[in-house]
Write a protein that holds these residues in place. Structure first.
Motif, PDB file in Angstrom:
ATOM      1  N   PHE A 179       2.043  10.801  18.914  1.00 36.28           N
ATOM      2  CA  PHE A 179       1.305  10.740  20.170  1.00 36.28           C
ATOM      3  C   PHE A 179       0.919  12.143  20.631  1.00 36.28           C
ATOM      4  N   GLN A 180       1.845  13.073  20.553  1.00 39.00           N
ATOM      5  CA  GLN A 180       1.547  14.432  20.990  1.00 39.00           C
ATOM      6  C   GLN A 180       0.444  15.041  20.125  1.00 39.00           C
ATOM      7  N   HIS A 181       0.486  14.798  18.837  1.00 43.52           N
ATOM      8  CA  HIS A 181      -0.564  15.296  17.944  1.00 43.52           C
ATOM      9  C   HIS A 181      -1.902  14.634  18.279  1.00 43.52           C
ATOM     10  N   GLN A 182      -1.869  13.333  18.539  1.00 43.35           N
ATOM     11  CA  GLN A 182      -3.085  12.593  18.880  1.00 43.35           C
ATOM     12  C   GLN A 182      -3.713  13.137  20.164  1.00 43.35           C
ATOM     13  N   VAL A 183      -2.899  13.421  21.172  1.00 39.54           N
ATOM     14  CA  VAL A 183      -3.409  13.997  22.417  1.00 39.54           C
ATOM     15  C   VAL A 183      -4.084  15.332  22.127  1.00 39.54           C
ATOM     16  N   THR A 185       1.514  15.221  28.385  1.00 40.32           N
ATOM     17  CA  THR A 185       1.599  15.629  26.984  1.00 40.32           C
ATOM     18  C   THR A 185       0.616  16.763  26.692  1.00 40.32           C
ATOM     19  N   ALA A 186      -0.573  16.701  27.281  1.00 40.15           N
ATOM     20  CA  ALA A 186      -1.548  17.781  27.107  1.00 40.15           C
ATOM     21  C   ALA A 186      -0.993  19.095  27.661  1.00 40.15           C
ATOM     22  N   LEU A 187      -0.302  19.032  28.792  1.00 42.98           N
ATOM     23  CA  LEU A 187       0.331  20.242  29.332  1.00 42.98           C
ATOM     24  C   LEU A 187       1.382  20.775  28.361  1.00 42.98           C
ATOM     25  N   CYS A 188       2.167  19.870  27.801  1.00 40.89           N
ATOM     26  CA  CYS A 188       3.158  20.287  26.800  1.00 40.89           C
ATOM     27  C   CYS A 188       2.471  20.982  25.634  1.00 40.89           C
ATOM     28  N   ASN A 189       1.351  20.425  25.178  1.00 44.67           N
ATOM     29  CA  ASN A 189       0.619  21.039  24.067  1.00 44.67           C
ATOM     30  C   ASN A 189       0.157  22.449  24.421  1.00 44.67           C
ATOM     31  N   LEU A 190      -0.424  22.599  25.596  1.00 44.60           N
ATOM     32  CA  LEU A 190      -0.932  23.911  26.001  1.00 44.60           C
ATOM     33  C   LEU A 190       0.185  24.946  26.124  1.00 44.60           C
ATOM     34  N   LEU A 191       1.361  24.481  26.505  1.00 42.14           N
ATOM     35  CA  LEU A 191       2.497  25.385  26.692  1.00 42.14           C
ATOM     36  C   LEU A 191       3.400  25.460  25.465  1.00 42.14           C
ATOM     37  N   ASP A 192       2.963  24.819  24.376  1.00 45.42           N
ATOM     38  CA  ASP A 192       3.698  24.804  23.111  1.00 45.42           C
ATOM     39  C   ASP A 192       5.123  24.260  23.286  1.00 45.42           C
ATOM     40  N   ILE A 193       5.192  23.118  23.964  1.00 47.80           N
ATOM     41  CA  ILE A 193       6.467  22.434  24.204  1.00 47.80           C
ATOM     42  C   ILE A 193       6.386  21.059  23.540  1.00 47.80           C
ATOM     43  N   LYS A 194       7.432  20.686  22.827  1.00 46.26           N
ATOM     44  CA  LYS A 194       7.474  19.357  22.212  1.00 46.26           C
ATOM     45  C   LYS A 194       7.971  18.343  23.240  1.00 46.26           C
ATOM     46  N   VAL A 195       7.224  17.261  23.402  1.00 49.46           N
ATOM     47  CA  VAL A 195       7.585  16.219  24.360  1.00 49.46           C
ATOM     48  C   VAL A 195       8.983  15.693  24.061  1.00 49.46           C
ATOM     49  N   GLU A 196       9.292  15.504  22.800  1.00 50.49           N
ATOM     50  CA  GLU A 196      10.607  14.975  22.437  1.00 50.49           C
ATOM     51  C   GLU A 196      11.727  15.899  22.899  1.00 50.49           C
ATOM     52  N   GLU A 197      11.490  17.218  22.891  1.00 49.22           N
ATOM     53  CA  GLU A 197      12.503  18.164  23.360  1.00 49.22           C
ATOM     54  C   GLU A 197      12.705  18.058  24.868  1.00 49.22           C
ATOM     55  N   VAL A 198      11.623  17.799  25.594  1.00 48.05           N
ATOM     56  CA  VAL A 198      11.727  17.605  27.047  1.00 48.05           C
ATOM     57  C   VAL A 198      12.578  16.369  27.331  1.00 48.05           C
ATOM     58  N   ILE A 199      12.304  15.285  26.610  1.00 47.66           N
ATOM     59  CA  ILE A 199      13.040  14.038  26.800  1.00 47.66           C
ATOM     60  C   ILE A 199      14.497  14.206  26.391  1.00 47.66           C
ATOM     61  N   GLU A 200      14.734  14.852  25.253  1.00 46.01           N
ATOM     62  CA  GLU A 200      16.106  15.065  24.779  1.00 46.01           C
ATOM     63  C   GLU A 200      16.906  15.907  25.768  1.00 46.01           C
ATOM     64  N   LYS A 201      16.292  16.964  26.286  1.00 50.61           N
ATOM     65  CA  LYS A 201      16.991  17.840  27.234  1.00 50.61           C
ATOM     66  C   LYS A 201      17.349  17.080  28.507  1.00 50.61           C
ATOM     67  N   GLU A 202      16.409  16.304  29.017  1.00 51.22           N
ATOM     68  CA  GLU A 202      16.663  15.527  30.233  1.00 51.22           C
ATOM     69  C   GLU A 202      17.732  14.473  29.977  1.00 51.22           C
ATOM     70  N   SER A 203      17.680  13.833  28.812  1.00 47.14           N
ATOM     71  CA  SER A 203      18.671  12.822  28.467  1.00 47.14           C
ATOM     72  C   SER A 203      20.064  13.432  28.364  1.00 47.14           C
ATOM     73  N   LYS A 204      20.173  14.605  27.749  1.00 46.27           N
ATOM     74  CA  LYS A 204      21.474  15.279  27.638  1.00 46.27           C
ATOM     75  C   LYS A 204      22.014  15.629  29.017  1.00 46.27           C
ATOM     76  N   LYS A 205      21.123  16.105  29.898  1.00 45.37           N
ATOM     77  CA  LYS A 205      21.546  16.446  31.250  1.00 45.37           C
ATOM     78  C   LYS A 205      22.045  15.202  31.976  1.00 45.37           C
TER      79      LYS A 205
END
Length: 131
Positions: free
Chosen positions: A9-13, A101-121
């Protein structure tokens, strides 16, 4: 949604966002999409009536265990989204996810890492996260 699906999905965006690649464009579109999600839910209440909001003070009793508080607080929503309103809200949430997701792309952030970090927290803090 699995990790591979998120990556796809992130690549598609990244592939389909052509005209508005500026951070300012994406950021303002993301903010606009937040408003459109809220507007779609509001219309479900004010125009369709499939949802109702019945709000009041949320009782807070210090003597109750934190694990039980979740059951004491109300969502203030009654009813269920009708098929039309559900489709509209899903569409607006999809656009919101697209621009996030487009913001993540522009900032070179992987969406899955955002989700994983929030889930761990959330896992670490559990109910003490208090959101």
């Amino acid at each position: 949604m699995g990790q591979e699906s998120l990556q796809a999905f992130q690549h598609q965006v990244g592939d389909v966002l052509l005209r508005h690649r500026s951070f300012l464009d994406v950021s303002s579109k993301y903010q606009e999409s937040n408003g459109r999600v809220n507007r779609a839910i509001t219309k479900a209440v004010t125009e369709c009536g499939c949802l109702r909001i019945e709000a009041g003070c949320q009782p807070f009793e210090e003597a109750i265990a934190l694990s039980e508080m979740k059951n004491r607080f109300d969502t203030h929503l009654t009813g269920h989204l009708c098929d039309h309103c559900l489709d509209t809200v899903k569409e607006e949430l999809g656009k919101n996810l697209f621009y996030m997701t487009a913001l993540c792309n522009l900032l070179d952030i992987k969406v899955e890492e955002v989700i994983e970090k929030e889930s761990k927290k959330l896992s670490t803090l559990g109910i003490f996260n208090l959101r």
